[in-house]
Scaffold this motif. Structure first.
Motif, PDB file in Angstrom:
ATOM      1  N   LYS A  30      31.789  30.949  43.048  1.00 12.66           N
ATOM      2  CA  LYS A  30      32.580  32.055  42.511  1.00 12.66           C
ATOM      3  C   LYS A  30      33.327  31.628  41.265  1.00 12.66           C
ATOM      4  O   LYS A  30      33.589  30.444  41.036  1.00 12.66           O
ATOM      5  N   HIS A  33      37.410  36.450  41.837  1.00 14.69           N
ATOM      6  CA  HIS A  33      38.437  36.294  42.868  1.00 14.69           C
ATOM      7  C   HIS A  33      39.718  35.788  42.212  1.00 14.69           C
ATOM      8  O   HIS A  33      39.661  34.910  41.341  1.00 14.69           O
ATOM      9  N   SER A  49      38.170  40.281  44.481  1.00 13.60           N
ATOM     10  CA  SER A  49      38.964  40.068  45.685  1.00 13.60           C
ATOM     11  C   SER A  49      40.157  39.188  45.317  1.00 13.60           C
ATOM     12  O   SER A  49      40.244  38.692  44.193  1.00 13.60           O
ATOM     13  N   ARG A  69      43.521  36.445  47.017  1.00 17.65           N
ATOM     14  CA  ARG A  69      44.340  35.813  48.048  1.00 17.65           C
ATOM     15  C   ARG A  69      45.718  35.626  47.446  1.00 17.65           C
ATOM     16  O   ARG A  69      45.853  35.148  46.318  1.00 17.65           O
ATOM     17  N   ARG A  99      43.588  39.010  50.840  1.00 17.20           N
ATOM     18  CA  ARG A  99      44.031  38.249  52.006  1.00 17.20           C
ATOM     19  C   ARG A  99      45.329  37.525  51.673  1.00 17.20           C
ATOM     20  O   ARG A  99      45.628  37.301  50.501  1.00 17.20           O
ATOM     21  N   LEU A 102      40.335  26.684  52.035  1.00 20.32           N
ATOM     22  CA  LEU A 102      40.168  28.046  51.486  1.00 20.32           C
ATOM     23  C   LEU A 102      39.528  27.985  50.109  1.00 20.32           C
ATOM     24  O   LEU A 102      38.670  28.808  49.780  1.00 20.32           O
ATOM     25  N   ALA A 134      35.850  27.328  50.366  1.00 22.19           N
ATOM     26  CA  ALA A 134      35.132  28.537  50.789  1.00 22.19           C
ATOM     27  C   ALA A 134      35.198  29.667  49.746  1.00 22.19           C
ATOM     28  O   ALA A 134      34.537  30.688  49.888  1.00 22.19           O
ATOM     29  N   ARG A 182      37.760  31.541  49.188  1.00 21.84           N
ATOM     30  CA  ARG A 182      38.483  32.631  49.820  1.00 21.84           C
ATOM     31  C   ARG A 182      39.952  32.521  49.507  1.00 21.84           C
ATOM     32  O   ARG A 182      40.808  32.995  49.996  1.00 21.84           O
TER      33      ARG A 182
END
Length: 195
Positions: free
Chosen positions: A3, A78, A125, A127, A165, A190, A193, A195
């Motif tokens: 990503k 992200h 997305s 976090r 998230r 994280l 991943a 994320r």
């Protein structure tokens, strides 16, 4: 394929390293491990004025550092936003940064009267990592994480960013070395991943 991640370090103190910086560093290391590309934005090191009028918000010319931040966010799949909870919300400098970056024509586009704005960051997305003095459960359940929900819905969601998230690191002043290491390991995982 990894990503593209834009990391926004929102701690307003650019002179001293804080746990927010260590968390961001570990996340970035995890990204490298996982084959992701990271662009870092250190809000405390950027030069930009406060916006004071609707005219400035809609038509003002952003500084070069804000333009670079906008480019990094456009590029990213992200976002990772790290900041300390101050007076129940994000620090004022981070809010001022969002007002500068998430302008019309960049993050959203006005539509005809009566229609919702067009979201220009759809497909990204995020976090949000927040450190705080109080226990995270108290913030989430007693205070209903109101400022965090505002960031999720009123800033990121308004521009199409989701899912979002969260990672809440509570009782920050009382963490021992083992607990700090556990949090750093979590952030690195994280990052690995994406994320």
């Amino acid at each position: 394929m990894g990503k593209r991640i834009a990391m926004i370090q929102g701690h307003p103190d650019g002179q001293t390293r804080h746990f927010c910086h260590a968390l961001a560093d570990e996340y970035a290391k995890g990204c490298e491990d996982g084959g992701h590309e990271v662009r870092r934005i250190e809000v405390a090191r950027l030069e930009f004025p406060l916006l004071r009028t609707k005219e400035e918000f809609e038509h003002g010319v952003p500084s070069d550092s804000i333009k670079q931040a906008q480019d990094a966010i456009r590029w990213a799949d992200h976002l990772v936003i790290v900041y300390p909870l101050w007076l129940g919300s994000m620090p004022a400098l981070l809010k001022a940064f969002f007002e500068q970056v998430f302008r019309p024509g960049v993050a959203f586009e006005y539509q005809a009267r009566g229609q919702m704005a067009r979201k220009l960051f759809t497909g990204k997305s995020a976090r949000i990592v927040v450190t705080m003095g109080m226990p995270a459960l108290v913030y989430r359940w007693f205070f209903f994480a109101h400022s965090l929900k505002s960031v999720q819905r009123n800033i990121l969601g308004f521009c199409g960013i989701g899912p979002t998230r969260t990672t809440l690191v509570g009782g920050i002043e009382g963490l021992n070395e083992r607990q700090r290491a556990t949090w750093l390991d979590r952030l690195r995982a994280l990052g690995d991943a994406g994320r």
